[in-house]
Motif scaffolding. Structure first.
Motif, short mmCIF file in Angstrom:
data_model
loop_
_atom_site.label_atom_id
_atom_site.label_comp_id
_atom_site.label_asym_id
_atom_site.label_seq_id
_atom_site.Cartn_x
_atom_site.Cartn_y
_atom_site.Cartn_z
N ASN A 130 0.80 -1.24 0.00
CA ASN A 130 0.00 0.00 0.00
C ASN A 130 0.82 1.27 0.00
O ASN A 130 0.27 2.35 0.17
CB ASN A 130 -0.94 -0.01 1.21
CG ASN A 130 -1.89 -1.19 1.18
OD1 ASN A 130 -2.81 -1.25 0.38
ND2 ASN A 130 -1.64 -2.16 2.05
N GLY A 131 2.13 1.17 -0.13
CA GLY A 131 2.96 2.37 -0.18
C GLY A 131 2.74 3.14 -1.46
O GLY A 131 2.01 2.69 -2.35
N ASP A 132 3.38 4.30 -1.58
CA ASP A 132 3.24 5.14 -2.78
C ASP A 132 3.60 4.34 -4.02
O ASP A 132 2.97 4.48 -5.07
CB ASP A 132 4.16 6.37 -2.69
CG ASP A 132 3.68 7.33 -1.62
OD1 ASP A 132 2.48 7.26 -1.27
OD2 ASP A 132 4.49 8.14 -1.14
N THR A 133 4.66 3.51 -3.91
CA THR A 133 5.06 2.62 -5.00
C THR A 133 4.96 1.20 -4.49
O THR A 133 5.77 0.78 -3.66
CB THR A 133 6.52 2.91 -5.42
OG1 THR A 133 6.68 4.31 -5.62
CG2 THR A 133 6.88 2.17 -6.69
N PRO A 134 3.98 0.43 -4.93
CA PRO A 134 3.89 -0.96 -4.47
C PRO A 134 5.14 -1.73 -4.88
O PRO A 134 5.75 -1.44 -5.91
CB PRO A 134 2.65 -1.50 -5.18
CG PRO A 134 1.87 -0.30 -5.57
CD PRO A 134 2.88 0.78 -5.82
#
Ligand SMILES: [Zn+2]
Length: 171
Positions: A41-45
């Motif tokens: 779920n981070g900015d960049t999976p």
């Protein structure tokens, strides 16, 4: 569960190496869950995350197994979790493009063994021995490298490595 901030290239926690985990406490299990959540779920999976990347100098990795992997050991919430991972065997060679959440903006073709055996502990502290090939073998090797203070570009020749490091985005 929460998204943890990802540490970027240049922070010493990424190059100083880690301590082994002597006991799998509730705090470690909660950290594992947050790492899995951050990976997804981070900015960049991402498909893998090592503890130094979230600022913790301990021997712990999580990985997202590709869908073709079934019946894997050490799976929690669909992710592979290995505590104190050690690559005990590697064979073959493949070249695949890699990138890293801690080094935004760069990628490179990296040669690594095609099949590996990884030993360690699962999230419950039970010993596991995982054989992986293809994408999962590569993720394991990339993440275990982080525990030894290495980046994917450390596998390149010095000239290519220098060039890539100069291109890492600082923001
Ligand atoms: Zn990485």
């Amino acid at each position: 569960m929460r998204v943890l901030p990802v540490v970027k290239h240049g922070d010493p926690v990424l190059t100083n190496g880690v301590e082994q985990i002597s006991e799998v406490t509730d705090e470690i299990r909660s950290l594992i869950d947050d790492m899995i959540y951050t990976m997804r779920n981070g900015d960049t999976p991402a498909v893998g995350l090592a503890a130094p990347q979230i600022g913790r100098a301990i021997a712990l990795i999580v990985a997202e197994p590709p869908p073709e992997y079934k019946g894997l050991e050490a799976v929690h919430d669909g992710a592979v979790v290995v505590i104190n991972p050690e690559i005990v065997y590697g064979v073959g060679a493949t070249v695949v493009e890699e990138g890293c959440l801690s080094c935004p903006g760069i990628t490179a073709d990296v040669q690594r063994p095609a099949t590996v055996i990884v030993k360690g502990l699962d999230r419950d502290g039970r010993p596991v021995k995982l054989e992986a090939e293809g994408a999962l073998a590569r993720i394991f090797q990339h993440e275990v490298d982080h525990l030894h203070g290495k980046f994917f570009f450390d596998h390149l020749n010095p000239i290519k490595r220098q060039l890539l490091k100069s291109r890492i985005r600082r923001t």
